[in-house]
Design an enzyme around this catalytic site. Structure first.
Site, mmCIF file in Angstrom:
data_model
loop_
_atom_site.group_PDB
_atom_site.id
_atom_site.type_symbol
_atom_site.label_atom_id
_atom_site.label_comp_id
_atom_site.label_asym_id
_atom_site.label_seq_id
_atom_site.Cartn_x
_atom_site.Cartn_y
_atom_site.Cartn_z
ATOM 1 C CG ASP A 72 49.185 22.432 -57.487
ATOM 2 O OD1 ASP A 72 49.402 21.438 -56.783
ATOM 3 O OD2 ASP A 72 49.780 23.526 -57.320
ATOM 4 C CG HIS A 93 45.560 17.096 -51.127
ATOM 5 N ND1 HIS A 93 45.924 16.779 -49.844
ATOM 6 C CD2 HIS A 93 46.336 18.132 -51.493
ATOM 7 C CE1 HIS A 93 46.868 17.631 -49.446
ATOM 8 N NE2 HIS A 93 47.140 18.447 -50.420
#
Ligand code: SDX
Length: 429
Positions: free
Chosen positions: A363, A305
């Site tokens: 996700d 991320h």
């Protein structure tokens, strides 16, 4: 409180104001830098750039903290529902019981779409990707709702916001039904937001549909986790589109288009496909090696991320929800979950992932849960877009209501051809 920083450019000291936020990094205001130095800053991925001041969502990537209007995501997910989170993101405070009831009522009564939109769907192939349909249909809302496209009118902005939040589940369910050749199911006003969505997706005219309250609660919590996330790529797209004065439906369509990418919201679909491709735990080392190979474009989808250099707090809640849903559905051993959990354990102990601070993000687990609920992988990013619509709308509203708001227009470092005279075709080599 603010102070100054000094930048030395060509031995000339340039004073730049430092602005401090409530929490998080301060910023150096460089808005006057070009006028003072004739130079731009350079930050292609915006890794060190605050594009705006905002009061909606705060992320501490090192500590793995996510706050919506100051409230921790785990507390909102545990105690509230998605429409409460929508109210909070839009208006800045948790609603009273009366405010919540009024908000639920108003959203519920905007869930139907103009019936002519049904004809819009028939223009698509049945195997069109549902995200392609969502980009088209959300943009097309501005062709039906002319009474809520004037962004200078606060009332029209509020109506457009309600319509967007209310109609996304209806359009998403229509995209799903269209892809499987089943008739559209109209919204039902006596159902809560997420139960209504599940019914529009999975009910058929041939029999009564009973919403599973455990699955409805789990999906509602998943929507809370996806509702907003500071200035991510799709939110920045919505803000930039909105800065030109484009109508809200067009701006949200732009956000959906950006979210579709596998580096962003498309990662949930890509992560599940990756888990299916790995197939069994014994093949995990092969894929870990591919992810670490600089010459291999493969990445572990659902890992890493830009901001979180610690565990994504949403991923923890997502993992818990996955177990809850699989238990409710009596799925004792889901091979995809086995692969996912083994992959997570191996990656988190691997020097490459530790050194680069790569952790599972939201996700990584969401796809397993959504697949177990009966959604095809092609619908995963549609559900992400459904939930993120309130975040896009809240950020768009904040931008529009900012009196200092101007059109966003970044500059560049030009490294192309210098000026040169035109060459007649007859003289070209
Ligand atoms: C979302 O921004 C948001 O808030 C987004 C989001 C939201 O709610 O809006 O949180 C939703 O988009 C989550 C992220 C979903 N994407 C994925 O899961 C796709 C896989 N992840 C990566 O593509 C990547 O981690 C990004 C895109 C998420 C972040 O990319 P960055 O910040 O630009 O990091 P990078 O590409 O510069 O990577 C840093 C290093 C690189 O190695 P070096 O070149 O330094 O040697 O880490 C490596 C990368 O190669 N790396 C990975 C990796 N992610 C980064 N290596 C293997 N597998 C990965 N998943």
């Amino acid at each position: 409180m603010s102070s100054n920083s000094t930048l030395s450019v060509d031995n000339k000291a340039v004073e730049l104001p430092v602005m401090e936020g409530t929490i998080g990094p301060s910023v150096i205001d460089i808005s006057k830098l070009y006028a003072q130095t004739g130079m731009f800053t350079y930050d292609p991925g915006f890794t060190s750039t605050a594009a705006t001041e905002a009061k909606i969502t705060y992320i501490d990537g090192d500590k793995g903290i996510l706050l919506y209007r100051g409230y921790p995501i785990d507390q909102l997910a545990e105690h509230g529902d998605f429409l409460e989170t929508c109210y909070l993101l839009l208006y800045g405070e948790l609603p009273t019981a009366a405010q919540k009831a009024d908000f639920d009522y108003r959203v519920t009564r905007h869930t139907m779409v103009h019936d002519q939109m049904n004809r819009l769907f028939t223009g698509f192939r049945r195997d069109a990707h549902p995200m392609a349909i969502m980009v088209a249909c959300v943009g097309a809302l501005s062709a039906f709702y002319h009474d809520s496209t004037d962004i200078s009118d606060p009332h029209q902005r509020m109506i457009a916001s309600m319509r967007m939040i209310a109609k996304m589940p209806t359009l998403a369910a229509m995209a799903y039904k269209y892809s499987i050749g089943q008739p559209f199911v109209y919204p039902q006003n006596d159902l809560d937001y997420t139960s209504n969505f599940l019914r529009m997706c999975f009910a058929v005219p041939a029999e009564e549909y009973k919403v599973n309250p455990v699955l409805a609660r789990a999906l509602d919590r998943i929507f809370i986790l996806h509702a907003d996330h500071e200035q991510n790529a799709s939110t920045s797209t919505v803000r930039l589109a909105g800065s030109s004065g484009a109508n809200p439906f067009a701006c949200i369509a732009a956000g959906i288009a950006c979210l579709w990418g596998p580096a962003h919201g498309g990662a949930n679909e890509a992560a599940l496909k990756m888990l299916e491709e790995i197939g069994t735990p014994d093949r995990i080392p092969e894929y870990i090696a591919k992810a670490k190979d600089k010459n291999d474009p493969f990445r572990l989808m659902g890992f890493g991320h830009r901001v979180y250099k610690n565990y994504d707090p949403r991923a923890r809640i997502m993992q818990k929800t996955t177990h809850e849903v699989l238990n409710e559905l009596g799925i004792k051993d889901d091979p995809l979950l086995d692969v996912a959990m083994e992959l997570e354990q191996i990656a988190l102990k691997d020097e490459y992932f530790i050194e680069k601070k790569l952790y599972p993000n939201i996700d990584f687990y969401s796809g397993i849960t959504l697949k177990a609920m009966g959604f095809p992988t092609s619908m995963f990013t549609v559900l992400f877009a459904l939930a993120r619509t309130v975040g896009w709308i809240a950020q768009w509203s904040e931008m529009i209501e900012d009196p200092s708001q101007r059109i966003g227009r970044p500059r560049q470092l030009y490294t192309g051809a210098p000026q040169r005279p035109y060459i007649l075709e007859a003289r070209r080599g």
